[in-house]
Design a protein around this motif. Structure first.
Motif, mmCIF file in Angstrom:
data_model
loop_
_atom_site.group_PDB
_atom_site.id
_atom_site.type_symbol
_atom_site.label_atom_id
_atom_site.label_comp_id
_atom_site.label_asym_id
_atom_site.label_seq_id
_atom_site.Cartn_x
_atom_site.Cartn_y
_atom_site.Cartn_z
ATOM 1 N N LEU A 125 0.867 -1.190 0.000
ATOM 2 C CA LEU A 125 0.000 0.000 0.000
ATOM 3 C C LEU A 125 0.894 1.226 0.000
ATOM 4 O O LEU A 125 1.658 1.447 0.936
ATOM 5 C CB LEU A 125 -0.912 -0.008 1.232
ATOM 6 C CG LEU A 125 -1.852 1.177 1.379
ATOM 7 C CD1 LEU A 125 -2.828 1.263 0.213
ATOM 8 C CD2 LEU A 125 -2.607 1.081 2.710
ATOM 9 N N MET A 126 0.806 2.023 -1.061
ATOM 10 C CA MET A 126 1.709 3.166 -1.201
ATOM 11 C C MET A 126 1.146 4.471 -0.649
ATOM 12 O O MET A 126 1.886 5.443 -0.503
ATOM 13 C CB MET A 126 2.111 3.348 -2.662
ATOM 14 C CG MET A 126 0.976 3.667 -3.586
ATOM 15 S SD MET A 126 1.451 3.733 -5.333
ATOM 16 C CE MET A 126 2.387 5.230 -5.407
ATOM 17 N N GLY A 127 -0.165 4.500 -0.327
ATOM 18 C CA GLY A 127 -0.701 5.737 0.195
ATOM 19 C C GLY A 127 -2.147 5.634 0.625
ATOM 20 O O GLY A 127 -2.842 4.672 0.301
ATOM 21 N N TYR A 128 -2.557 6.638 1.374
ATOM 22 C CA TYR A 128 -3.919 6.729 1.901
ATOM 23 C C TYR A 128 -4.275 8.199 2.009
ATOM 24 O O TYR A 128 -3.503 8.984 2.570
ATOM 25 C CB TYR A 128 -3.993 6.080 3.290
ATOM 26 C CG TYR A 128 -5.291 6.350 4.021
ATOM 27 C CD1 TYR A 128 -6.358 5.467 3.921
ATOM 28 C CD2 TYR A 128 -5.449 7.484 4.807
ATOM 29 C CE1 TYR A 128 -7.552 5.719 4.586
ATOM 30 C CE2 TYR A 128 -6.636 7.747 5.469
ATOM 31 C CZ TYR A 128 -7.681 6.858 5.353
ATOM 32 O OH TYR A 128 -8.854 7.110 5.998
ATOM 33 N N THR A 129 -5.428 8.589 1.469
ATOM 34 C CA THR A 129 -5.906 9.951 1.649
ATOM 35 C C THR A 129 -7.363 9.922 2.084
ATOM 36 O O THR A 129 -8.169 9.203 1.498
ATOM 37 C CB THR A 129 -5.760 10.800 0.361
ATOM 38 O OG1 THR A 129 -6.417 10.139 -0.711
ATOM 39 C CG2 THR A 129 -4.301 11.001 -0.002
ATOM 40 N N PRO A 130 -7.696 10.684 3.117
ATOM 41 C CA PRO A 130 -9.102 10.740 3.544
ATOM 42 C C PRO A 130 -9.912 11.647 2.628
ATOM 43 O O PRO A 130 -9.361 12.521 1.946
ATOM 44 C CB PRO A 130 -9.019 11.336 4.949
ATOM 45 C CG PRO A 130 -7.790 12.189 4.918
ATOM 46 C CD PRO A 130 -6.832 11.488 3.984
ATOM 47 N N TRP A 131 -11.208 11.461 2.621
ATOM 48 C CA TRP A 131 -12.110 12.354 1.911
ATOM 49 C C TRP A 131 -12.954 13.048 2.952
ATOM 50 O O TRP A 131 -13.694 12.376 3.682
ATOM 51 C CB TRP A 131 -13.018 11.570 0.958
ATOM 52 C CG TRP A 131 -13.894 12.490 0.169
ATOM 53 C CD1 TRP A 131 -15.207 12.779 0.410
ATOM 54 C CD2 TRP A 131 -13.540 13.266 -0.951
ATOM 55 N NE1 TRP A 131 -15.687 13.683 -0.499
ATOM 56 C CE2 TRP A 131 -14.663 13.997 -1.360
ATOM 57 C CE3 TRP A 131 -12.348 13.442 -1.678
ATOM 58 C CZ2 TRP A 131 -14.651 14.856 -2.438
ATOM 59 C CZ3 TRP A 131 -12.343 14.289 -2.744
ATOM 60 C CH2 TRP A 131 -13.497 14.987 -3.118
ATOM 61 N N GLY A 132 -12.913 14.268 3.008
ATOM 62 C CA GLY A 132 -11.998 15.210 2.428
ATOM 63 C C GLY A 132 -11.522 16.125 3.520
ATOM 64 O O GLY A 132 -11.935 16.054 4.674
ATOM 65 N N ILE A 133 -10.707 17.050 3.117
ATOM 66 C CA ILE A 133 -10.138 17.976 4.084
ATOM 67 C C ILE A 133 -11.183 18.992 4.547
ATOM 68 O O ILE A 133 -11.322 19.256 5.728
ATOM 69 C CB ILE A 133 -8.897 18.673 3.489
ATOM 70 C CG1 ILE A 133 -7.810 17.641 3.194
ATOM 71 C CG2 ILE A 133 -8.380 19.761 4.419
ATOM 72 C CD1 ILE A 133 -7.376 16.810 4.394
ATOM 73 N N ILE A 134 -11.943 19.569 3.594
ATOM 74 C CA ILE A 134 -12.990 20.517 3.980
ATOM 75 C C ILE A 134 -14.348 19.991 3.529
ATOM 76 O O ILE A 134 -14.433 19.171 2.614
ATOM 77 C CB ILE A 134 -12.756 21.930 3.408
ATOM 78 C CG1 ILE A 134 -12.860 21.944 1.874
ATOM 79 C CG2 ILE A 134 -11.422 22.498 3.864
ATOM 80 C CD1 ILE A 134 -12.890 23.329 1.274
ATOM 81 N N ASP A 135 -15.390 20.454 4.169
ATOM 82 C CA ASP A 135 -16.741 20.100 3.763
ATOM 83 C C ASP A 135 -17.034 20.677 2.385
ATOM 84 O O ASP A 135 -16.700 21.841 2.104
ATOM 85 C CB ASP A 135 -17.766 20.654 4.760
ATOM 86 C CG ASP A 135 -17.714 19.965 6.102
ATOM 87 O OD1 ASP A 135 -17.279 18.804 6.159
ATOM 88 O OD2 ASP A 135 -18.135 20.598 7.088
ATOM 89 N N ILE A 136 -17.628 19.873 1.532
ATOM 90 C CA ILE A 136 -18.054 20.307 0.204
ATOM 91 C C ILE A 136 -19.437 19.719 -0.063
ATOM 92 O O ILE A 136 -19.921 18.885 0.697
ATOM 93 C CB ILE A 136 -17.070 19.862 -0.905
ATOM 94 C CG1 ILE A 136 -16.971 18.333 -0.953
ATOM 95 C CG2 ILE A 136 -15.706 20.494 -0.703
ATOM 96 C CD1 ILE A 136 -16.215 17.800 -2.149
ATOM 97 N N VAL A 137 -20.043 20.113 -1.155
ATOM 98 C CA VAL A 137 -21.338 19.545 -1.521
ATOM 99 C C VAL A 137 -21.144 18.056 -1.772
ATOM 100 O O VAL A 137 -20.247 17.639 -2.508
ATOM 101 C CB VAL A 137 -21.909 20.241 -2.779
ATOM 102 C CG1 VAL A 137 -23.182 19.577 -3.233
ATOM 103 C CG2 VAL A 137 -22.149 21.724 -2.492
ATOM 104 N N SER A 138 -21.984 17.235 -1.160
ATOM 105 C CA SER A 138 -21.886 15.784 -1.304
ATOM 106 C C SER A 138 -22.237 15.365 -2.728
ATOM 107 O O SER A 138 -23.291 15.714 -3.259
ATOM 108 C CB SER A 138 -22.830 15.091 -0.326
ATOM 109 O OG SER A 138 -22.873 13.707 -0.586
ATOM 110 N N PHE A 139 -21.363 14.576 -3.319
ATOM 111 C CA PHE A 139 -21.603 14.061 -4.671
ATOM 112 C C PHE A 139 -22.839 13.169 -4.711
ATOM 113 O O PHE A 139 -23.613 13.210 -5.652
ATOM 114 C CB PHE A 139 -20.371 13.280 -5.142
ATOM 115 C CG PHE A 139 -20.581 12.541 -6.435
ATOM 116 C CD1 PHE A 139 -20.628 13.236 -7.641
ATOM 117 C CD2 PHE A 139 -20.743 11.171 -6.449
ATOM 118 C CE1 PHE A 139 -20.832 12.567 -8.840
ATOM 119 C CE2 PHE A 139 -20.956 10.492 -7.637
ATOM 120 C CZ PHE A 139 -20.993 11.193 -8.836
#
Length: 169
Positions: A125-139
């Motif tokens: 496993l080369m990486g992990y990123t959470p979704w997301g840093i700031i609140d945005i309109v939910s897809f």
């Protein structure tokens, strides 16, 4: 010549998003529309053994570890979790703070599952990123009240608000 390049080429890693697992059922007596009962996926049903979010999404870190193993065993190339997160209704307390221990727990347990896949199972496993840093309109729902961010943005479903940013726990 692009078709030749694509046919002969390879990828260096697989990037994927993981939010939840699903449990499905098959019922010959019902239409597909009748079987859409959870998470908006055809034939999905609640898993009574795990928690779920405000929007009915299963909270399943073991499913992430399983997915990491399945992908790595099949393709034998590095993996990258490009999105992983938890949508919830976040509320300010009397001190204008958001204590989102449910999100902290979700992320902690999913990161632990990813570490176990690496340390115990040998997944690359080369990486992990959470979704997301700031609140945005939910897809998925098109609304602001379904918040994923680690930072709250003062904006409502109609687009009103100061857009002020506030760190959550």
């Amino acid at each position: 010549g692009d078709d030749v390049i694509l046919r002969e080429g390879t990828v260096d890693y697989i990037g994927f998003s993981y939010y939840m697992s699903t449990v499905v059922k098959h019922d010959n007596e019902s239409s597909v529309e009748d079987n859409v009962v959870n998470g908006g996926l055809p034939n999905s049903v609640d898993n009574p053994y795990i928690k779920k979010s405000d929007w009915g999404w299963a909270i399943d870190p073991v499913g992430l570890r399983y997915t990491l193993n399945a992908l790595y065993n099949r393709y034998q190339i590095p993996l990258f979790i490009v999105e992983n997160g938890f949508g919830a209704v976040d509320e300010f307390d009397e001190n204008r703070q958001i204590h989102d221990d449910y999100r902290v727990d979700y992320l902690r347990e999913h990161i632990k599952a990813a570490i176990d896949a690496v340390d115990k199972d040998g997944v690359d496993l080369m990486g992990y990123t959470p979704w997301g840093i700031i609140d945005i309109v939910s897809f998925t729902t098109g609304e602001m009240k379904k918040r994923y961010g680690l930072i709250h943005v003062d904006r409502d479903n109609e687009g009103n608000g100061s857009r002020e940013r506030t760190k959550k726990d």
